[in-house]
Design a protein around this motif. Structure first.
Motif, PDB file in Angstrom:
ATOM      1  N   GLY A  12      17.956   0.467  -5.081  1.00 57.68           N
ATOM      2  CA  GLY A  12      16.584   0.515  -5.800  1.00 57.68           C
ATOM      3  C   GLY A  12      16.104   1.569  -5.669  1.00 57.68           C
ATOM      4  N   MET A  34       8.974   3.496  -4.269  1.00 63.35           N
ATOM      5  CA  MET A  34       9.000   3.853  -2.913  1.00 63.35           C
ATOM      6  C   MET A  34      10.114   4.453  -2.433  1.00 63.35           C
ATOM      7  SD  MET A  34       6.354   2.848  -1.263  1.00 63.35           S
ATOM      8  CE  MET A  34       7.047   2.768   0.371  1.00 63.35           C
ATOM      9  N   ALA A  47      21.969   2.849  -5.877  1.00 57.30           N
ATOM     10  CA  ALA A  47      22.395   1.861  -6.725  1.00 57.30           C
ATOM     11  C   ALA A  47      21.091   1.144  -7.371  1.00 57.30           C
ATOM     12  CB  ALA A  47      23.184   0.716  -5.985  1.00 57.30           C
ATOM     13  N   ALA A  90      16.381   4.384 -14.535  1.00 56.15           N
ATOM     14  CA  ALA A  90      15.763   4.532 -13.093  1.00 56.15           C
ATOM     15  C   ALA A  90      16.601   5.402 -12.124  1.00 56.15           C
ATOM     16  CB  ALA A  90      15.404   3.223 -12.602  1.00 56.15           C
ATOM     17  N   ILE A  99      15.092  -1.416  -1.612  1.00 58.51           N
ATOM     18  CA  ILE A  99      13.670  -0.886  -2.022  1.00 58.51           C
ATOM     19  C   ILE A  99      13.418  -1.632  -3.605  1.00 58.51           C
ATOM     20  CG2 ILE A  99      12.100   1.101  -2.353  1.00 58.51           C
ATOM     21  CD1 ILE A  99      14.610   2.865  -1.471  1.00 58.51           C
TER      22      ILE A  99
HETATM   23  N1  LIG Z   1       5.596   0.039   2.103  1.00 56.91           N
HETATM   24  C1  LIG Z   1       4.719   0.173   1.138  1.00 56.91           C
HETATM   25  O1  LIG Z   1       3.832   1.049   1.100  1.00 56.91           O
HETATM   26  C2  LIG Z   1       5.160  -0.144  -0.324  1.00 56.91           C
HETATM   27  C3  LIG Z   1       4.591   0.286  -1.559  1.00 56.91           C
HETATM   28  C4  LIG Z   1       4.633  -0.149  -2.941  1.00 56.91           C
HETATM   29  C5  LIG Z   1       5.748  -1.328  -2.845  1.00 56.91           C
HETATM   30  N2  LIG Z   1       6.592  -1.606  -1.727  1.00 56.91           N
HETATM   31  C6  LIG Z   1       7.715  -2.265  -1.725  1.00 56.91           C
HETATM   32  O2  LIG Z   1       8.874  -1.636  -2.322  1.00 56.91           O
HETATM   33  C7  LIG Z   1       9.639  -2.724  -2.937  1.00 56.91           C
HETATM   34  C8  LIG Z   1       9.934  -1.849  -4.233  1.00 56.91           C
HETATM   35  O3  LIG Z   1       8.543  -1.705  -4.964  1.00 56.91           O
HETATM   36  P1  LIG Z   1       8.525  -0.615  -5.835  1.00 56.91           P
HETATM   37  O4  LIG Z   1       6.994  -0.500  -6.243  1.00 56.91           O
HETATM   38  O5  LIG Z   1       9.343   0.360  -5.597  1.00 56.91           O
HETATM   39  O6  LIG Z   1       9.236  -1.432  -7.167  1.00 56.91           O
HETATM   40  P2  LIG Z   1       9.659  -0.846  -8.714  1.00 56.91           P
HETATM   41  O7  LIG Z   1       9.425  -2.104  -9.764  1.00 56.91           O
HETATM   42  O8  LIG Z   1       9.056   0.279  -8.880  1.00 56.91           O
HETATM   43  O9  LIG Z   1      11.111  -0.459  -8.487  1.00 56.91           O
HETATM   44  C9  LIG Z   1      12.126  -1.461  -8.011  1.00 56.91           C
HETATM   45  C10 LIG Z   1      13.393  -0.880  -8.434  1.00 56.91           C
HETATM   46  O10 LIG Z   1      14.409  -2.045  -8.007  1.00 56.91           O
HETATM   47  C11 LIG Z   1      15.589  -2.186  -8.920  1.00 56.91           C
HETATM   48  N3  LIG Z   1      16.344  -3.383  -8.702  1.00 56.91           N
HETATM   49  C12 LIG Z   1      15.834  -4.570  -9.001  1.00 56.91           C
HETATM   50  N4  LIG Z   1      16.971  -5.576  -8.656  1.00 56.91           N
HETATM   51  C13 LIG Z   1      17.784  -4.672  -7.918  1.00 56.91           C
HETATM   52  C14 LIG Z   1      19.019  -5.017  -7.381  1.00 56.91           C
HETATM   53  N5  LIG Z   1      19.366  -6.132  -7.349  1.00 56.91           N
HETATM   54  N6  LIG Z   1      19.694  -4.019  -6.882  1.00 56.91           N
HETATM   55  C15 LIG Z   1      19.180  -2.610  -6.868  1.00 56.91           C
HETATM   56  N7  LIG Z   1      18.009  -2.351  -7.468  1.00 56.91           N
HETATM   57  C16 LIG Z   1      17.415  -3.302  -8.090  1.00 56.91           C
HETATM   58  C17 LIG Z   1      14.479  -1.937 -10.263  1.00 56.91           C
HETATM   59  O11 LIG Z   1      15.514  -1.634 -11.503  1.00 56.91           O
HETATM   60  C18 LIG Z   1      13.591  -1.023  -9.934  1.00 56.91           C
HETATM   61  O12 LIG Z   1      14.266   0.212 -10.556  1.00 56.91           O
HETATM   62  C19 LIG Z   1       8.894  -4.041  -3.177  1.00 56.91           C
HETATM   63  O13 LIG Z   1       9.518  -4.938  -2.006  1.00 56.91           O
HETATM   64  C20 LIG Z   1       7.445  -3.767  -2.533  1.00 56.91           C
HETATM   65  O14 LIG Z   1       6.709  -4.888  -1.977  1.00 56.91           O
HETATM   66  C21 LIG Z   1       6.105  -1.117  -0.350  1.00 56.91           C
END
Ligand SMILES: NC(=O)c1ccc[n+]([C@@H]2O[C@H](COP(=O)([O-])OP(=O)(O)OC[C@H]3O[C@@H](n4cnc5c(N)ncnc54)[C@H](O)[C@@H]3O)[C@@H](O)[C@H]2O)c1
Length: 371
Positions: free
Chosen positions: A19, A23, A42, A48, A80
């Motif tokens: 991901g 984050m 990956a 992305a 992520i």
């Molecule tokens: N700890 C924190 O403060 C915080 C803040 C924001 C988000 N998060 C968490 O982080 C996670 C991701 O959030 P984000 O905001 O980065 O999301 P995002 O939508 O910005 O990014 C997610 C990425 O994952 C990719 N993805 C989807 N399915 C996938 C797979 N099977 N294998 C690999 N990659 C895949 C997508 O293409 C995308 O690039 C979520 O679980 C969210 O709850 C945590």
């Protein structure tokens, strides 16, 4: 820790990112701070993945986690992705012998979290979640004071993460229950986790909760993070919630979370009441996140034998990232046996049982018993 870890002390830990979203940068910074090597990324979205690879100076890019794990030599992976993929990806990585750092929430529900915890235990792999608020300097200082006995027995706590205009895009994965597991109750579960961490993660008994959907389709309540709306997508999650948890040891927890409701400003806080002291960690965000009007507070409240108030401000370093880098660093330092893990899979299961019970109680309007 009583477990044999594959990574030897001082050997660089080799990590792959699953991901490449928003984050990832905190994971990379924390892992590198602890001396780890970021080997590969990956992500099924090539744009992305390439953008992240360039930003983090990583040369190996894959479309799937399966391919990355099969083709590279990794000690650990970091998950992520949107919440729906946490459980299958964590199980895949553990099965391949990798240690895992997974974003919050641990999973969509307690059933999935239990599968993940069991797999990690069986394979003797480290599984940690990004409860970054535990890694904030304020939280560390309060936890140390509590562990030292300064608060006595904590009998009650209040966990609050409330936003006024914080819907993370309309129709994307955040607002689609099948992808996210729910709205602010599960997205902003950090303060519930932090309150439980301060309380020593007691066994929950009953939960009574209500959720509200006012404003969930109202464009005036969109958050400021630039997350795009998805045409034709759904918003089938709550916009706000209130809940009350009782524990088998007699303690209680009140919780409140929202993406959209009529409150003054964004507040992120845990307050607790102990038999010898109370305490609070709180951030009021400014209008635009961290700006000149934002306020951080970290305090404890004491009363001496004569009845005089001996309140104390805990002075700590400022961390605008709210522990995000430090939490990732702790994962690698745990693998290197230099630090204890800041959280465990069993705690994640307990937390998800409370989240499940909040939704179940909100549905029926009746208290839910947790077993
Ligand atoms: N700890 C924190 O403060 C915080 C803040 C924001 C988000 N998060 C968490 O982080 C996670 C991701 O959030 P984000 O905001 O980065 O999301 P995002 O939508 O910005 O990014 C997610 C990425 O994952 C990719 N993805 C989807 N399915 C996938 C797979 N099977 N294998 C690999 N990659 C895949 C997508 O293409 C995308 O690039 C979520 O679980 C969210 O709850 C945590």
């Amino acid at each position: 820790m009583g477990r044999k870890l594959k990574c030897e002390a001082n050997a660089p830990v080799r990590v792959g990112l699953i991901g490449a979203g928003g984050m990832a940068k905190y994971h990379v910074a924390g892992f590198r701070k602890a001396g780890a090597e970021i080997v590969a990324i990956a992500d099924p979205d090539p744009a992305a993945a390439e953008e992240a690879a360039a930003a983090f100076d990583v040369t190996q890019v894959y479309e799937t986690a399966e391919e990355m794990i099969a083709r590279t030599k990794l000690d650990a992976v970091s998950v992520i992705t949107p919440n729906k993929f946490h459980c299958p990806l964590v199980l895949l990585a553990i099965k391949a012998g990798k240690h895992v750092f997974c974003e919050k929430p641990p999973a969509l529900n307690a059933r999935e979290a239990t599968l993940m915890a069991r797999a990690a235990k069986k394979s003797r792999r480290v599984l940690m979640f990004d409860f970054n608020n535990r890694a904030r300097p304020e939280s560390m200082a309060l936890k140390a004071a509590i562990a030292h006995g300064d608060a006595g027995r904590i009998n009650s706590a209040q966990a609050v993460w409330i936003r006024r205009t914080g819907i993370p895009g309309f129709g994307g994965w955040f607002t689609t229950k099948a992808m996210s597991g729910g709205g602010p109750v599960i997205d902003l579960l950090h303060m519930t986790d932090l309150a439980l961490h301060f309380m020593g993660y007691p066994e929950p008994k009953h939960v009574l909760a209500a959720t509200f959907r006012d404003f969930i389709n109202d464009r005036r309540f969109k958050g400021p993070w630039g997350i795009p709306d998805t045409a034709g997508g759904v918003c089938d999650v709550e916009a706000a919630a209130q809940g009350f948890v009782t524990f088998k040891n007699g303690s209680t927890l009140y919780l409140r979370s929202s993406w959209a409701e009529m409150n003054k400003r964004e507040e992120v806080s845990v307050t607790f009441q102990g038999t010898t002291a109370g305490g609070m960690v709180r951030r009021f965000f400014g209008q635009d996140g961290i700006d000149a009007t934002a306020e951080d507070t970290c305090e404890m409240y004491f009363q001496d034998a004569s009845g005089a108030r001996k309140d104390k401000t805990l002075s700590v370093a400022k961390d605008v990232d709210m522990g995000r880098v430090r939490a990732a660093e702790n994962f690698v330092l745990t693998l290197q046996r230099k630090e204890k893990p800041l959280n465990t899979p069993d705690e994640a299961v307990k937390l998800m049982k409370i989240i499940d019970a909040i939704y179940a109680s909100a549905k029926t309007g009746a208290p839910v018993r947790i077993r």
